[in-house]
Write a protein that holds these residues in place. Sequence first.
Motif, PDB file in Angstrom:
ATOM      1  N   VAL A 164       0.837  -1.204   0.000  1.00 32.09           N
ATOM      2  CA  VAL A 164       0.000   0.000   0.000  1.00 32.09           C
ATOM      3  C   VAL A 164       0.872   1.254   0.000  1.00 32.09           C
ATOM      4  N   VAL A 165       1.865   1.284   0.882  1.00 36.84           N
ATOM      5  CA  VAL A 165       2.759   2.438   0.965  1.00 36.84           C
ATOM      6  C   VAL A 165       3.642   2.524  -0.283  1.00 36.84           C
ATOM      7  N   GLY A 166       4.066   1.369  -0.798  1.00 36.38           N
ATOM      8  CA  GLY A 166       4.889   1.361  -2.005  1.00 36.38           C
ATOM      9  C   GLY A 166       4.166   1.954  -3.200  1.00 36.38           C
ATOM     10  N   LEU A 167       2.905   1.596  -3.373  1.00 35.38           N
ATOM     11  CA  LEU A 167       2.114   2.174  -4.466  1.00 35.38           C
ATOM     12  C   LEU A 167       1.897   3.669  -4.260  1.00 35.38           C
ATOM     13  N   ALA A 168       1.709   4.074  -3.001  1.00 31.78           N
ATOM     14  CA  ALA A 168       1.524   5.506  -2.712  1.00 31.78           C
ATOM     15  C   ALA A 168       2.776   6.303  -3.065  1.00 31.78           C
ATOM     16  N   SER A 169       3.941   5.705  -2.884  1.00 28.71           N
ATOM     17  CA  SER A 169       5.195   6.412  -3.173  1.00 28.71           C
ATOM     18  C   SER A 169       5.396   6.645  -4.668  1.00 28.71           C
ATOM     19  N   PHE A 173       1.661  13.881  -7.183  1.00 21.47           N
ATOM     20  CA  PHE A 173       0.740  14.746  -6.450  1.00 21.47           C
ATOM     21  C   PHE A 173       0.830  16.176  -6.998  1.00 21.47           C
ATOM     22  N   CYS A 174      -0.165  16.551  -7.770  1.00 21.44           N
ATOM     23  CA  CYS A 174      -0.142  17.888  -8.361  1.00 21.44           C
ATOM     24  C   CYS A 174      -1.451  18.655  -8.132  1.00 21.44           C
ATOM     25  N   ARG A 175      -2.426  18.042  -7.486  1.00 21.37           N
ATOM     26  CA  ARG A 175      -3.691  18.743  -7.244  1.00 21.37           C
ATOM     27  C   ARG A 175      -3.522  19.833  -6.192  1.00 21.37           C
ATOM     28  N   SER A 176      -2.830  19.508  -5.128  1.00 13.96           N
ATOM     29  CA  SER A 176      -2.640  20.457  -4.036  1.00 13.96           C
ATOM     30  C   SER A 176      -1.517  19.934  -3.148  1.00 13.96           C
ATOM     31  N   ASP A 177      -0.995  20.817  -2.293  1.00 15.14           N
ATOM     32  CA  ASP A 177       0.005  20.384  -1.319  1.00 15.14           C
ATOM     33  C   ASP A 177      -0.555  20.419   0.098  1.00 15.14           C
ATOM     34  N   VAL A 178      -1.878  20.475   0.210  1.00 16.69           N
ATOM     35  CA  VAL A 178      -2.539  20.533   1.514  1.00 16.69           C
ATOM     36  C   VAL A 178      -3.253  19.209   1.781  1.00 16.69           C
ATOM     37  N   HIS A 180      -5.758  17.459   4.169  1.00 23.06           N
ATOM     38  CA  HIS A 180      -6.783  17.834   5.149  1.00 23.06           C
ATOM     39  C   HIS A 180      -6.920  16.754   6.212  1.00 23.06           C
ATOM     40  N   HIS A 181      -5.825  16.531   6.917  1.00 20.01           N
ATOM     41  CA  HIS A 181      -5.786  15.509   7.954  1.00 20.01           C
ATOM     42  C   HIS A 181      -4.664  15.866   8.908  1.00 20.01           C
ATOM     43  N   PHE A 182      -4.692  15.281  10.116  1.00 15.32           N
ATOM     44  CA  PHE A 182      -3.627  15.564  11.082  1.00 15.32           C
ATOM     45  C   PHE A 182      -2.447  14.615  10.931  1.00 15.32           C
ATOM     46  N   ALA A 183      -2.598  13.600  10.063  1.00 15.51           N
ATOM     47  CA  ALA A 183      -1.523  12.639   9.812  1.00 15.51           C
ATOM     48  C   ALA A 183      -1.585  12.217   8.354  1.00 15.51           C
ATOM     49  N   CYS A 184      -0.553  11.515   7.923  1.00 15.41           N
ATOM     50  CA  CYS A 184      -0.492  11.079   6.530  1.00 15.41           C
ATOM     51  C   CYS A 184      -1.331   9.818   6.345  1.00 15.41           C
ATOM     52  N   GLU A 185      -2.610   9.982   6.384  1.00 10.48           N
ATOM     53  CA  GLU A 185      -3.538   8.882   6.132  1.00 10.48           C
ATOM     54  C   GLU A 185      -3.560   8.580   4.631  1.00 10.48           C
ATOM     55  N   HIS A 186      -3.717   7.318   4.283  1.00  5.69           N
ATOM     56  CA  HIS A 186      -3.539   6.878   2.896  1.00  5.69           C
ATOM     57  C   HIS A 186      -4.442   7.608   1.917  1.00  5.69           C
ATOM     58  N   MET A 187      -5.744   7.564   2.149  1.00  2.00           N
ATOM     59  CA  MET A 187      -6.668   8.168   1.188  1.00  2.00           C
ATOM     60  C   MET A 187      -6.614   9.692   1.221  1.00  2.00           C
ATOM     61  N   ALA A 188      -6.257  10.277   2.362  1.00  2.00           N
ATOM     62  CA  ALA A 188      -6.100  11.731   2.418  1.00  2.00           C
ATOM     63  C   ALA A 188      -4.968  12.178   1.506  1.00  2.00           C
ATOM     64  N   LEU A 189      -3.902  11.381   1.437  1.00  2.00           N
ATOM     65  CA  LEU A 189      -2.798  11.699   0.526  1.00  2.00           C
ATOM     66  C   LEU A 189      -3.159  11.382  -0.913  1.00  2.00           C
ATOM     67  N   LYS A 191      -5.927  11.598  -2.389  1.00  2.00           N
ATOM     68  CA  LYS A 191      -6.837  12.595  -2.963  1.00  2.00           C
ATOM     69  C   LYS A 191      -6.082  13.703  -3.693  1.00  2.00           C
ATOM     70  N   LEU A 192      -4.806  13.867  -3.372  1.00  2.00           N
ATOM     71  CA  LEU A 192      -3.999  14.913  -3.996  1.00  2.00           C
ATOM     72  C   LEU A 192      -3.331  14.440  -5.283  1.00  2.00           C
ATOM     73  N   SER A 193      -3.489  13.162  -5.606  1.00  2.00           N
ATOM     74  CA  SER A 193      -2.861  12.625  -6.805  1.00  2.00           C
ATOM     75  C   SER A 193      -3.602  13.067  -8.053  1.00  2.00           C
ATOM     76  N   CYS A 194      -2.854  13.374  -9.109  1.00  2.00           N
ATOM     77  CA  CYS A 194      -3.472  13.773 -10.367  1.00  2.00           C
ATOM     78  C   CYS A 194      -3.442  12.646 -11.389  1.00  2.00           C
ATOM     79  N   GLY A 195      -3.023  11.475 -10.989  1.00  2.00           N
ATOM     80  CA  GLY A 195      -3.001  10.323 -11.887  1.00  2.00           C
ATOM     81  C   GLY A 195      -4.094   9.332 -11.531  1.00  2.00           C
ATOM     82  N   ASP A 196      -4.044   8.172 -12.141  1.00  2.00           N
ATOM     83  CA  ASP A 196      -5.020   7.108 -11.894  1.00  2.00           C
ATOM     84  C   ASP A 196      -4.633   6.375 -10.615  1.00  2.00           C
TER      85      ASP A 196
END
Length: 335
Positions: A164-169, A173-178, A180-189, A191-196
């Motif tokens: 899961v973390v490997g795919l996230a890496s 991420f080009c939508r935003s650099d914000v 909206h969470h207090f930690a690096c939760e998977h789906m919160a990060l 959401k900022l991806s501009c790819g598939d």
Amino acid sequence: MMSAWGNGSSNLSYTSFLLMGFPGLRETRTLLVLPFLSLYLVIVSSNALVIHTVAAQRSLHQPMYLLIALLLAVNICAATTVVPPMLFSFSTRFNRISLARCLVQMFCIYFLIVFDCNILLVMALDHYVAICNPLRYPEIVTGQLLACLVGVAAARSTGIVAPVVGLASRAHFCRSDVIHHFACEHMALMKLSCGDISLNKTVGLTVGIFNRVLDMLLLGASYSRIIHAAFRISSGRARSKALNTCGSHLLVIFTVYSSTMSSSIVYRVARTASQDVHNLLSAFYLLLPCLINPIIYGARTKEIRQHLGILFQRAQLQVPTGKAQSLPSHRELPA
């Protein structure tokens, strides 16, 4: 900060992010420092107290109590991974995190959650042998086997979280650099991806469901045998002790799994709720087991409860002793 990952100027990916925990409370986030700090201190002190009790008493150096101490140590690590960085960002407004640190935090959070569940599986196996085959328990459950099982639990946790973390890496991420969470939760990060990110969602959901279903099947199978064997014990006292031990463990299992599952369900169902509500639920499912587990084991495990009582009695006796020693000096003063 952004880095180029393609030929065009628009093909940029953020390499650092702004963690915006509770975005609806931007100007008053400092008010959250005291309640979260108090909660963190209670979690650390209560878990550490039970761990100290197990470590200090030789009679508690048995597999069941050592696994309890390990579980509570994981609770402290899980709370420490999330709460101190969150408090630091609330109090100083310095909440920017690099992508590398974000991925490390994500791995640590999910690894500790899964490792917590895997320790519960090892504890279920320990209870199974202790109740269903008590005469051979010292022969079967050795220190070497226990270390091997904990190692397997850590390896399984890594194998579940790493993809899961490997795919996230690999995402961009080009939508935003914000975030909206207090930690690096998977789906919160994500959401900022501009790819598939369909593969990320599929892998995350599949791994989560498979892990939960397999865990519940293993726990259900072991505890059905354990409870059946417990009711066949002829001695009423031994039967009561076995059921009480199983009851404590089942309460912890219920707390851990219900908090994670309820948060996931509410997160998907209550889409109209504010981001602050979702973040509060995330904090709830992360910190609730860390708070409840030492209370359950400290109150319901007779041996730990007795040693905790002795510890508190010694602490209370030391206070009057100090006062009694200070009284003669006042009497010796001239009138």
